[in-house]
Design a protein around this motif. Structure first.
Motif, short mmCIF file in Angstrom:
data_model
loop_
_atom_site.label_atom_id
_atom_site.label_comp_id
_atom_site.label_asym_id
_atom_site.label_seq_id
_atom_site.Cartn_x
_atom_site.Cartn_y
_atom_site.Cartn_z
N PRO A 17 0.83 -1.21 0.00
CA PRO A 17 0.00 0.00 0.00
C PRO A 17 0.86 1.25 0.00
O PRO A 17 1.85 1.35 0.74
CB PRO A 17 -0.80 -0.13 1.31
CG PRO A 17 -0.86 -1.60 1.57
CD PRO A 17 0.47 -2.13 1.10
N ASN A 36 -5.11 3.12 -1.96
CA ASN A 36 -5.14 1.90 -1.14
C ASN A 36 -6.05 0.82 -1.72
O ASN A 36 -6.23 -0.23 -1.10
CB ASN A 36 -5.61 2.24 0.28
CG ASN A 36 -4.49 2.86 1.09
OD1 ASN A 36 -3.34 2.46 0.97
ND2 ASN A 36 -4.82 3.85 1.90
N TYR A 68 -0.92 -1.79 -6.34
CA TYR A 68 -1.55 -0.52 -6.00
C TYR A 68 -1.04 0.56 -6.96
O TYR A 68 0.08 0.48 -7.46
CB TYR A 68 -1.22 -0.10 -4.57
CG TYR A 68 -1.63 -1.12 -3.54
CD1 TYR A 68 -2.87 -1.07 -2.92
CD2 TYR A 68 -0.74 -2.16 -3.17
CE1 TYR A 68 -3.25 -2.01 -1.97
CE2 TYR A 68 -1.11 -3.10 -2.22
CZ TYR A 68 -2.36 -3.02 -1.63
OH TYR A 68 -2.73 -3.96 -0.70
#
Length: 355
Positions: free
Chosen positions: A53, A106, A195
């Motif tokens: 993340p 995220n 991500y």
């Protein structure tokens, strides 16, 4: 450079009466790039997706968010913003902007390997698909009969050859984009979750920092990405949302919503046939959004096989109808404007441009 390397060529194109001097890679240069992309992927100076993340953006840190590595240049939360402007923002409360951007960063994605293989195959085979350039340049047409006797025929032939040359030059960058997209997709297909870091422009619109492969890409790019965390389809409403997304990709987006659901149900056999053999059954290539149409067919086949409880990973995209006019109509409580931009709950879809 041109004389020493032979990798760049000069040409002239025209914008109405105005001539424009241009430079372009030669086919040999494109070939060299293609060969080296896989071997030297890590040397390309681009931002990659992340496999953890991203670092959240905060009011006190508007430079150097998202990436943890020092091997990429720290970038600014607002594109091209000057330091004074960023300092002002750091002393303002911009949580209403930071929160959504951090939420987007995220969100976990993953690469759909089936779609990567399909994209690679149809690109290599030069399948005629509206959203995809051909892998090979178009051949120059053979001279027509009578070209030596007629200046009119010769002039028309020269024009036709110029158009082919011009199109081939324009396609070079698009071919490179496809190759880079495939290369990056293969590189990240091994990860369960990836991500995408974001930044915003001066208007506050958020964009992924990663080029080539990202959720805001073209049709073929979007089809390669799906949510890493799937959600079960358990109700008729869930099923309807998926069906509407599929119908939209197949060009049925002007129908009322329930009729789009019905279109998918009426064409269920076709969708399953396409999903079973996409490299031979090419009906999907004629859809409005060909690759998302195929991606939808694959998802519908999964739902048909497993029934309710099937865990779907396919994004269902929502789009506003002329969002600027929607905001004006809502702020002004304009019933007529609101009707034409689908704010009044009318069952039939309205098109303000047609009106």
């Amino acid at each position: 450079f041109i004389k020493k390397t032979g990798m760049v060529e000069e040409f002239v194109t025209y914008d109405g009466p105005r001539s424009i001097d241009c430079l372009a890679f030669t086919e040999e240069m494109v070939s060299n790039l293609t060969e080296r992309m896989e071997r030297a992927a890590n040397l390309f100076t681009v931002f990659y997706p992340m496999v953890v993340p991203p670092k959240p953006w905060t009011n006190s840190r508007l430079i150097g968010g998202a990436y943890y590595t020092e091997n990429v240049q720290p970038y600014r939360f607002v594109k091209d913003a000057k330091h004074n402007y960023l300092s002002e923002l750091e002393n303002s409360d911009i949580d209403a902007i930071l929160g959504p951007v951090n939420a987007m960063q995220n969100t976990g994605w993953r690469v759909n390997s089936v779609m990567v293989e399909v994209l690679d195959a149809v690109f290599s085979m030069n399948v005629d698909i509206s959203s995809l350039p051909t892998a090979d340049p178009q051949e120059i047409p053979a001279p027509p009969p009578g070209i030596e006797e007629s200046e009119d025929i010769a002039a028309e032939y020269r024009k036709e050859c110029y158009m082919v040359h011009d199109m081939n030059r324009r396609m070079i960058s698009k071919r490179i984009a496809v190759l880079r997209t495939i290369s990056m997709a293969r590189k990240f297909a091994k990860y369960d979750t990836i991500y995408f870091p974001y930044d915003v422009d001066s208007r506050g619109r958020a964009y992924p920092k990663v080029p080539f492969l990202n959720p805001q890409g073209t049709d073929y790019v979007k089809s390669l990405l799906e949510f890493s965390e799937g959600k079960p389809i358990e109700t008729p409403e869930h099923e309807a949302y998926l069906a509407i997304a599929i119908a939209n990709a197949w060009g049925q987006d002007k129908l009322p919503l329930q009729e789009r659901v019905q279109w998918v149900e009426d064409n269920e056999v076709m969708l399953q046939e396409v999903a079973l053999d996409p490299l031979n059954d090419l009906r999907w290539t004629k859809a409005d959004e060909p690759f998302m149409a195929l991606r939808g067919a694959l998802e519908w086949r999964g739902l048909c096989e497993h029934g309710y409880g099937f865990r779907s990973h396919m994004p269902v995209h929502f789009d506003a109808t002329c969002s600027g006019l929607q905001h004006f109509s809502a702020l002004l409580k304009d019933e007529e404007g609101g009707f034409h931009v689908n704010l009044t709950g009318h069952p039939e879809r309205q098109d303000i441009y047609a009106a």
